[in-house]
Design a protein around this motif. Structure first.
Motif, PDB file in Angstrom:
ATOM      1  N   LEU A   1      37.503 -16.088  16.282  1.00 23.71           N
ATOM      2  CA  LEU A   1      37.978 -16.499  17.598  1.00 23.71           C
ATOM      3  C   LEU A   1      38.421 -15.307  18.436  1.00 23.71           C
ATOM      4  O   LEU A   1      38.104 -15.218  19.624  1.00 23.71           O
ATOM      5  N   ARG A   2      39.144 -14.400  17.826  1.00 18.97           N
ATOM      6  CA  ARG A   2      39.606 -13.233  18.585  1.00 18.97           C
ATOM      7  C   ARG A   2      38.434 -12.406  19.097  1.00 18.97           C
ATOM      8  O   ARG A   2      38.467 -11.885  20.220  1.00 18.97           O
ATOM      9  N   ASP A   3      37.381 -12.292  18.298  1.00 22.14           N
ATOM     10  CA  ASP A   3      36.185 -11.565  18.736  1.00 22.14           C
ATOM     11  C   ASP A   3      35.553 -12.252  19.947  1.00 22.14           C
ATOM     12  O   ASP A   3      35.140 -11.593  20.900  1.00 22.14           O
ATOM     13  N   TRP A   4      35.474 -13.583  19.891  1.00 18.97           N
ATOM     14  CA  TRP A   4      34.874 -14.332  21.001  1.00 18.97           C
ATOM     15  C   TRP A   4      35.705 -14.163  22.261  1.00 18.97           C
ATOM     16  O   TRP A   4      35.163 -13.965  23.365  1.00 18.97           O
ATOM     17  N   LEU A   5      37.029 -14.236  22.136  1.00 18.74           N
ATOM     18  CA  LEU A   5      37.895 -14.066  23.301  1.00 18.74           C
ATOM     19  C   LEU A   5      37.710 -12.681  23.920  1.00 18.74           C
ATOM     20  O   LEU A   5      37.642 -12.536  25.145  1.00 18.74           O
ATOM     21  N   ALA A   6      37.640 -11.655  23.068  1.00 20.84           N
ATOM     22  CA  ALA A   6      37.482 -10.287  23.572  1.00 20.84           C
ATOM     23  C   ALA A   6      36.141 -10.089  24.247  1.00 20.84           C
ATOM     24  O   ALA A   6      36.026  -9.327  25.222  1.00 20.84           O
ATOM     25  N   ALA A   7      35.100 -10.771  23.764  1.00 21.21           N
ATOM     26  CA  ALA A   7      33.757 -10.601  24.319  1.00 21.21           C
ATOM     27  C   ALA A   7      33.530 -11.439  25.572  1.00 21.21           C
ATOM     28  O   ALA A   7      32.558 -11.204  26.300  1.00 21.21           O
ATOM     29  N   ASN A   8      34.420 -12.393  25.838  1.00 21.43           N
ATOM     30  CA  ASN A   8      34.243 -13.294  26.987  1.00 21.43           C
ATOM     31  C   ASN A   8      35.524 -13.388  27.827  1.00 21.43           C
ATOM     32  O   ASN A   8      36.046 -14.493  28.056  1.00 21.43           O
ATOM     33  N   PRO A   9      36.036 -12.263  28.302  1.00 22.23           N
ATOM     34  CA  PRO A   9      37.320 -12.292  29.028  1.00 22.23           C
ATOM     35  C   PRO A   9      37.270 -13.136  30.295  1.00 22.23           C
ATOM     36  O   PRO A   9      38.293 -13.698  30.704  1.00 22.23           O
ATOM     37  N   GLN A  10      36.101 -13.248  30.928  1.00 18.76           N
ATOM     38  CA  GLN A  10      35.981 -14.025  32.147  1.00 18.76           C
ATOM     39  C   GLN A  10      36.151 -15.521  31.901  1.00 18.76           C
ATOM     40  O   GLN A  10      36.419 -16.283  32.841  1.00 18.76           O
ATOM     41  N   ALA A  11      36.019 -15.937  30.643  1.00 23.68           N
ATOM     42  CA  ALA A  11      36.136 -17.361  30.301  1.00 23.68           C
ATOM     43  C   ALA A  11      37.488 -17.708  29.687  1.00 23.68           C
ATOM     44  O   ALA A  11      37.695 -18.840  29.274  1.00 23.68           O
ATOM     45  N   VAL A  12      38.395 -16.727  29.667  1.00 22.07           N
ATOM     46  CA  VAL A  12      39.684 -16.913  28.994  1.00 22.07           C
ATOM     47  C   VAL A  12      40.820 -16.947  30.019  1.00 22.07           C
ATOM     48  O   VAL A  12      40.909 -16.068  30.883  1.00 22.07           O
ATOM     49  N   GLN A  13      41.670 -17.946  29.909  1.00 25.51           N
ATOM     50  CA  GLN A  13      42.875 -18.023  30.736  1.00 25.51           C
ATOM     51  C   GLN A  13      44.076 -17.658  29.879  1.00 25.51           C
ATOM     52  O   GLN A  13      44.350 -18.299  28.862  1.00 25.51           O
ATOM     53  N   ALA A  14      44.794 -16.612  30.281  1.00 25.54           N
ATOM     54  CA  ALA A  14      46.031 -16.229  29.609  1.00 25.54           C
ATOM     55  C   ALA A  14      47.177 -16.923  30.338  1.00 25.54           C
ATOM     56  O   ALA A  14      47.401 -16.682  31.526  1.00 25.54           O
ATOM     57  N   LEU A  15      47.888 -17.795  29.643  1.00 23.97           N
ATOM     58  CA  LEU A  15      48.940 -18.588  30.272  1.00 23.97           C
ATOM     59  C   LEU A  15      50.303 -18.030  29.893  1.00 23.97           C
ATOM     60  O   LEU A  15      50.690 -18.033  28.723  1.00 23.97           O
ATOM     61  N   ALA A  16      51.029 -17.506  30.894  1.00 25.17           N
ATOM     62  CA  ALA A  16      52.364 -16.975  30.644  1.00 25.17           C
ATOM     63  C   ALA A  16      53.319 -18.127  30.321  1.00 25.17           C
ATOM     64  O   ALA A  16      53.400 -19.110  31.055  1.00 25.17           O
ATOM     65  N   CYS A  17      54.031 -18.011  29.213  1.00 25.10           N
ATOM     66  CA  CYS A  17      54.974 -19.037  28.757  1.00 25.10           C
ATOM     67  C   CYS A  17      56.327 -18.371  28.474  1.00 25.10           C
ATOM     68  O   CYS A  17      56.392 -17.195  28.134  1.00 25.10           O
ATOM     69  N   GLU A  18      57.389 -19.138  28.603  1.00 26.13           N
ATOM     70  CA  GLU A  18      58.716 -18.632  28.291  1.00 26.13           C
ATOM     71  C   GLU A  18      59.218 -19.097  26.933  1.00 26.13           C
ATOM     72  O   GLU A  18      60.113 -18.490  26.364  1.00 26.13           O
ATOM     73  N   ASP A  19      58.653 -20.166  26.411  1.00 28.90           N
ATOM     74  CA  ASP A  19      59.151 -20.751  25.167  1.00 28.90           C
ATOM     75  C   ASP A  19      58.683 -19.925  23.970  1.00 28.90           C
ATOM     76  O   ASP A  19      57.491 -19.800  23.706  1.00 28.90           O
TER      77      ASP A  19
END
Length: 223
Positions: free
Chosen positions: A165-183
Motif C-alpha cells: 500500500l505504501r508503494d502504491w501511495l508513493a507512486a500515485n500522489p495525485q490520487a491521494v488525499q492527506a487529511l490533517a487530523c487532531e485526534d
C-alpha cells in the motif's frame, strides 16, 4: 460521490518482539482487548466486515477474533512483511466484498474510536472524483486507518509481488488525499515497553494489563 460500502482489513501478523514477543492487541484496558476496541471502532464507522491478517500466536488471535466477530486470515509465511500482509488482506477483501472500498488499519491502536473513524469516512465520501486513497495525518505523522477505493485496490492487487500500500501511495500522489487530523488516536500505537508504560499513565486509573496466559517476557521493572 455515491458512497461505496466498506470492508476493513486489520494487519496483525507481526511478532511483537519489542514487547517480549506477543500478540500486542491482546492487551486489555479494563478487561477489553485493544483488538476488540479497534474492531468496534471500524464497525461503528460503517465497515460491513472486518478481516484480520495474522501470523504467529494463532490460538490467541482466533480467540480474539471470535470474541470481536472478525474473520481470521492466516499468513503462512514466517514473519511476513507489511506489504505481504496487506496483499493477503486486500485479496480477501476483493473476493469476499466485491465493489467495497477498503480500510486498512493496524491492530494496536489503543485510543482509536468510532467517532474518529466516522470523521475519516465522512471526508472519504466528500472527496473529489480523482481521489482514490485517503490517509490521516496527525502532527506530521501518517496514521490509520487508510482508505482505498475498490478500483485502486484492484490495481494494487494486480501489481507486482511485493508492492504494498505504501508503494502504491508513493507512486500515485495525485490520487491521494492527506487529511490533517487532531485526534492522536490515529497514531498512538503499542510497540515498546515505554509505549506500554506511557499508555498506563495516560489511562490511569483504568487497568491496562495482559490477560491470563498471554503476558510476554518483559524486562525487569516493566511488569
Amino acid at each position: 460521490m455515491d458512497p461505496a460500502p466498506l470492508c476493513a482489513v486489520v494487519l496483525a501478523a507481526g511478532q511483537g518482539r519489542r514487547l517480549g514477543g506477543c500478540a500486542k492487541a491482546a492487551l486489555e484496558i479494563d478487561g477489553r482487548s485493544l483488538f476488540d476496541g479497534v474492531v468496534q471502532a471500524l464497525r461503528g464507522a460503517g465497515a460491513a466486515e472486518v478481516l484480520v491478517v495474522v501470523g504467529p500466536y494463532l490460538d490467541t488471535w482466533h480467540t480474539l477474533a471470535s470474541r470481536a466477530g472478525a474473520l481470521v486470515l492466516e499468513h503462512r509465511q514466517k514473519d511476513p512483511s507489511r506489504a505481504e500482509s496487506q496483499r493477503l488482506g486486500l485479496r480477501a477483501g476483493l473476493e469476499r466484498r466485491p465493489g467495497h472500498d477498503l480500510m486498512f488499519c493496524v491492530a494496536d491502536l489503543p485510543l482509536l474510536h468510532a467517532g474518529a473513524v466516522r470523521a475519516l469516512v465522512a471526508a472519504w465520501h466528500r472527496r473529489e472524483h480523482h481521489v482514490q486513497a485517503l490517509v490521516p495525518w496527525v502532527g506530521g505523522q501518517r496514521g490509520h486507518p487508510v482508505l482505498l477505493s475498490a478500483a485502486a485496490a484492484a490495481r494494487l492487487e494486480a501489481a507486482a509481488a511485493g508492492v504494498g500500500l505504501r508503494d502504491w501511495l508513493a507512486a500515485n500522489p495525485q490520487a491521494v488525499q492527506a487529511l490533517a487530523c487532531e485526534d492522536e488516536c490515529h497514531v498512538v500505537d503499542l510497540d515498546t515497553e515505554q509505549d506500554l508504560e506511557t499508555l498506563r499513565r495516560r489511562l490511569a486509573p483504568a487497568r491496562v494489563d495482559w490477560p491470563a496466559g498471554t503476558r510476554p517476557q518483559l524486562s525487569e521493572g516493566r511488569r
